[in-house]
Design an enzyme around this catalytic site. Structure first.
Site, short mmCIF file in Angstrom:
data_model
loop_
_atom_site.label_atom_id
_atom_site.label_comp_id
_atom_site.label_asym_id
_atom_site.label_seq_id
_atom_site.Cartn_x
_atom_site.Cartn_y
_atom_site.Cartn_z
N ASP A 126 7.95 5.02 -4.04
CA ASP A 126 7.83 4.60 -2.64
C ASP A 126 8.42 5.61 -1.67
OD1 ASP A 126 6.53 2.19 -3.27
OD2 ASP A 126 8.44 1.21 -3.70
N HIS B 184 2.76 5.77 -8.23
CA HIS B 184 3.50 6.37 -7.11
C HIS B 184 4.97 5.97 -7.19
CE1 HIS B 184 2.72 2.27 -5.72
NE2 HIS B 184 3.65 2.42 -4.79
N ARG C 8 8.60 -7.56 -0.47
CA ARG C 8 9.38 -6.36 -0.88
C ARG C 8 10.35 -5.95 0.21
NH1 ARG C 8 6.39 -0.65 -1.75
NH2 ARG C 8 7.64 0.09 0.00
N HIS D 223 5.65 3.44 -10.24
CA HIS D 223 5.13 2.10 -10.55
C HIS D 223 3.66 2.02 -10.17
CE1 HIS D 223 6.68 1.93 -6.42
NE2 HIS D 223 5.80 0.98 -6.19
C1 SIN Z 1 4.21 -1.72 -4.56
O1 SIN Z 1 3.70 -0.64 -4.77
O2 SIN Z 1 5.29 -1.84 -3.97
C2 SIN Z 1 3.53 -2.98 -5.05
C3 SIN Z 1 3.89 -3.30 -6.45
C4 SIN Z 1 3.29 -4.61 -6.89
O3 SIN Z 1 2.77 -5.36 -6.05
O4 SIN Z 1 3.37 -4.91 -8.08
#
Ligand code: SIN
Length: 280
Positions: free
Chosen positions: A103, A101, A272, A257
């Site tokens: 974000d 995906h 994050r 990612h």
């Molecule tokens: C996310 O999708 O922001 C998580 C990525 C991760 O935890 O590596």
């Protein structure tokens, strides 16, 4: 820290670079921030090692790139609502972000970047994969590119954050609110022209893209399935192996990612912040 101490090392042929010689907790000069931003846009995802960031310092660093998003479904830290704690406890089965995906494409104005900081990392596993959507666009034929450039897609959080959706699954240390009722659908171009370097990238994603604008879900499915498969091809990916104190900063306009969920029984704890575009 002197502005000329930052060095950049590519980590794969297609995307990703590790930056060293910079302390992200420090009050960085505008010149260093401009270098980091340029590296992000060029390499699409950048990595830093051995950082020590309080939530306030991570917020301060993120704000140098734009306003920070307060996630509509994932509850942030009490004192820092812009900071999402992404935690998989040893007893959790489902991780967060465990599918390809980018974000917040379910918002009217999706995030431009996300900055993920590692607090606690499992002994093995828990890597994050990144896939270049700019390279995915480049790899298409001129005919397919021309067709896709005429299309918009409909994005929504309704499926992913529904009770059955991957993101909304219950986890021991994360509070995720389920999407209820009409969560809104937003239209984005299928081919995004990066506002900072003019490079084109595919902008659909398996988590939030529902259909093409003006097409039914059934009509959209074959072409979306082709794109979802094309966009995750191994030759256009890189993989980041985390250590505590690592930071990954990805450009949601040009990469997908995927957080691997291959470390059951161990704890993984990340923080994050998510950078929104500057208001028009
Ligand atoms: C996310 O999708 O922001 C998580 C990525 C991760 O935890 O590596």
């Amino acid at each position: 820290m002197a502005d000329n101490s930052l060095s950049i090392r590519k980590v794969s042929g297609t995307l990703g670079a590790e930056l060293s010689g910079v302390d992200l907790s420090a009050g960085l000069s505008d010149g260093v921030i401009a270098q980091i931003r340029a590296a992000l846009v060029e390499h699409q995802v950048i990595f830093f090692r051995d950082q020590t960031l309080t939530p306030a310092q991570q917020v301060a660093f993120g704000k140098r790139f734009g306003p920070l998003n307060i996630h509509p479904y994932v509850t942030g830290m009490a004192d820092h609502p812009e900071v999402m704690e992404i935690i998989k406890e040893p007893s959790d089965k489902t991780n967060f972000g465990g599918g390809w995906h980018s974000d917040t494409s379910f918002l009217e104005r999706p995030a431009i970047g996300s900055i993920l900081y590692a607090i606690e990392i499992p002994e093995w596993g828990g890597d994050t994969l990144f896939a270049s959507q700019a390279a995915a666009y480049d790899a298409l034929t001129p005919g397919m590119r021309a067709t896709l450039e005429t299309l918009n897609a409909v994005h929504s959080a309704g499926r992913e954050y529904s009770a059955a959706g991957h993101s909304a699954q219950k986890r021991g240390s994360m509070s995720v609110v389920e999407a209820e009722g009409a969560v809104g659908e937003f239209i984005h171009p299928v081919v995004l022209t990066h506002p900072e370097n003019g490079r084109k990238a595919l902008y659909v994603n398996p988590a939030f893209t529902m259909r093409f604008e003006g097409w039914s879900a059934r009509e959209s499915k074959p072409l979306l399935d082709f794109l979802f498969d094309h966009c995750r091809q191994e030759g256009r990916t890189c993989r980041f192996v985390w250590t505590p104190g690592s930071v990954a900063f990805w450009d949601n306009r040009s990469v997908w990612h995927y957080a691997l969920n291959d470390y059951h029984g161990q704890r993984r704890h990340m923080r994050r912040v998510t950078v929104d575009p500057v208001s028009a």
